[in-house]
Design a protein around this motif. Structure first.
Motif, short mmCIF file in Angstrom:
data_model
loop_
_atom_site.label_atom_id
_atom_site.label_comp_id
_atom_site.label_asym_id
_atom_site.label_seq_id
_atom_site.Cartn_x
_atom_site.Cartn_y
_atom_site.Cartn_z
N ASN A 61 -0.41 4.23 0.73
CA ASN A 61 -1.05 5.23 1.60
C ASN A 61 -0.63 5.03 3.05
O ASN A 61 -0.29 3.92 3.46
N SER A 69 -0.73 -0.09 6.31
CA SER A 69 -0.26 1.29 6.12
C SER A 69 1.21 1.31 5.68
O SER A 69 2.03 0.55 6.22
N GLY A 95 -4.46 -3.85 -0.84
CA GLY A 95 -4.04 -2.51 -0.44
C GLY A 95 -4.01 -1.65 -1.69
O GLY A 95 -4.21 -2.14 -2.81
N GLU A 96 -3.77 -0.36 -1.52
CA GLU A 96 -3.82 0.53 -2.69
C GLU A 96 -2.40 0.76 -3.21
O GLU A 96 -1.62 1.51 -2.61
N CYS A 109 0.83 -1.19 0.00
CA CYS A 109 0.00 0.00 0.00
C CYS A 109 0.87 1.24 0.00
O CYS A 109 1.88 1.31 0.71
N TYR A 124 -5.04 3.65 10.96
CA TYR A 124 -5.79 2.56 11.60
C TYR A 124 -5.56 1.20 10.96
O TYR A 124 -6.22 0.23 11.32
N CYS A 125 -4.62 1.12 9.99
CA CYS A 125 -4.58 -0.10 9.18
C CYS A 125 -3.21 -0.77 9.22
O CYS A 125 -2.17 -0.10 9.10
N GLN A 134 -4.27 -7.54 7.87
CA GLN A 134 -4.78 -6.16 7.88
C GLN A 134 -5.40 -5.86 9.24
O GLN A 134 -5.29 -4.79 9.76
N CYS A 149 -2.49 5.27 6.47
CA CYS A 149 -3.75 5.42 7.20
C CYS A 149 -3.47 4.99 8.64
O CYS A 149 -2.86 3.93 8.84
N LYS A 190 -5.14 8.33 -1.10
CA LYS A 190 -6.36 8.23 -0.30
C LYS A 190 -6.63 9.51 0.49
O LYS A 190 -7.73 9.70 1.02
S1 SF4 Z 1 -4.97 -0.90 2.73
FE1 SF4 Z 1 -6.49 0.71 2.65
S2 SF4 Z 1 -6.88 1.28 4.76
FE2 SF4 Z 1 -4.97 0.12 4.70
S3 SF4 Z 1 -3.34 1.65 4.55
FE3 SF4 Z 1 -3.85 1.03 2.50
S4 SF4 Z 1 -5.41 2.47 1.82
FE4 SF4 Z 1 -5.25 2.66 4.03
#
Ligand code: SF4
Length: 381
Positions: A88, A96, A131-132, A86, A92-93, A345, A90, A200
């Motif tokens: 991004n 991340s 993930g992104e 990912c 809470y994840c 996750q 975030c 995101k």
């Molecule tokens: S998988 Fe989704 S929620 Fe987790 S860090 Fe990446 S974008 Fe954020």
């Protein structure tokens, strides 16, 4: 009604919604319970702290509506994690970008292995999750792998980064039936606080994503907020309901689903700032059922078996089972799974096997549905 939800969204004021919900009194709850068609003002009452004293009454009504609209059926699906890469950050994840965990995306060979294992478990409905990460798990990866997965399952839904309309049109052609995009929170300030880096961060690109899905004519769309992320889950869920109402009017031929995930522990993740307890989650989902009688409500294995068994017969008609929240989770042997813990996750709480879940559903008087679509019949839109 404005032409798009980003414009429509401007008319909502977070603080005002918080105060309106907070101010609801017993009389408002009784009015909502007795109305034959719940409107948005009634829905606000049902979400309110005062309505927490009426959970039993709200649940009884919700159960009746659920049985009227869905019979005794409950659909089962399984998530397949393709990647934990990912870009991004975030707060809470577990995936991340700033978390130092082992990163992995499945190769085509590994995907086929996962599909075979999942098929043996009996699932026909699959949710692909990643993930992104545009570069490694973007359109090229989807083009290559989705058709192979499609061949194995009757229904295929994706939970990926928000894409463009052209991308969704292409994904529809290669077999995508549904798209889930959770806004996480509709409170702009909280959104910026918890999405620190990467694409995101763009709240509005995400907010408009389901309309791009609608334009592509993919006919199943899913919404969700991460409960406990913002300071007020009630206001968050009210705004999600307004988003859903808007989409239902604009894409009236489409099907919609809503999920209600609560923040769960994960590597490097934050603690919830506004924890929603079991009774409140029960109230929330039943309130949604009264407002949206026909919408699919989904409950994942984030929740305990005890809680799921209580709520499913009342208001839920789609559940995941035996979920592994990391890439390669199904084909790994048990001892390896422990080592891979940090790839997850989030932690799941209901770890029952599909057979055990099937048995429990039957005991509860419900019919587990493994398949509700034959792909050879084609798609209507
Ligand atoms: S998988 Fe989704 S929620 Fe987790 S860090 Fe990446 S974008 Fe954020």
């Amino acid at each position: 009604m404005k032409n798009n939800f980003v414009q429509e969204f401007e008319k909502y004021n977070w603080e005002k919604i918080v105060n309106q919900i907070q101010s609801k009194k017993d009389l408002d709850i009784k009015e909502a319970l007795f109305s034959s068609k719940v409107n948005s003002n009634n829905f606000m009452s049902l979400l309110s702290p005062t309505a927490n004293n009426y959970v039993e009454e709200i649940a009884q009504k919700a159960k009746k509506i659920t049985r009227q609209r869905f019979g005794n059926t409950v659909s089962l699906y399984i998530p397949l994690y393709l990647s934990n890469l990912c870009s991004n950050v975030c707060t809470y994840c577990g995936f991340s970008a700033n978390n130092k965990i082992k990163r992995k995306f499945l190769t085509t060979k590994e995907i086929i292995k996962e599909c075979k294992t999942i098929k043996k478990l009996g699932f026909e409905k699959i949710l692909l999750v990643s993930g992104e990460h545009e570069k490694k798990v973007g359109m090229n990866y989807f083009r290559k792998n989705i058709p192979l997965i499609r061949n194995n399952f009757s229904t295929l839904t994706i939970e990926f980064q928000p894409l463009y309309t052209e991308n969704y049109k292409e994904l529809k052609k290669i077999g995508v039936d549904g798209v889930l995009i959770y806004q996480e929170t509709y409170d702009y300030k909280s959104y910026l606080k918890h999405h620190l880096k990467g694409k995101k961060k763009d709240f509005f690109f995400r907010l408009a994503a389901l309309e791009r899905v609608g334009e592509s004519k993919i006919s199943n769309m899913g919404l969700g907020v991460l409960l406990g992320l913002s300071e007020n889950w009630r206001a968050d869920c009210y705004l999600m309901a307004m988003h859903l109402l808007f989409l239902k009017k604009k894409y009236w031929r489409s099907n919609f689903s809503v999920s209600f995930p609560r923040i769960q522990p994960c590597v490097g993740g934050i603690k919830s700032s506004n924890f929603i307890n079991d009774q409140e989650l029960f109230q929330l989902i039943c309130a949604f059922r009264l407002f949206f009688p026909d919408v699919e409500f989904s409950l994942s294995t984030r929740e305990s078996s005890f809680f799921r068994d209580k709520l499913i017969p009342v208001a839920i008609n789609s559940i995941s089972a035996y979920s592994k929240t990391y890439p390669g989770g199904y084909s790994k042997e048990e001892n390896k799974e422990k080592k891979e813990k940090k790839l997850k996750q989030f932690e799941t709480k209901d770890v029952r096997t599909p057979k055990e879940i099937e048995k429990t559903l039957k005991k509860l008087g419900l019919n587990p549905i493994w398949k509700d679509w034959d792909s050879y019949l084609g798609r209507t839109l």
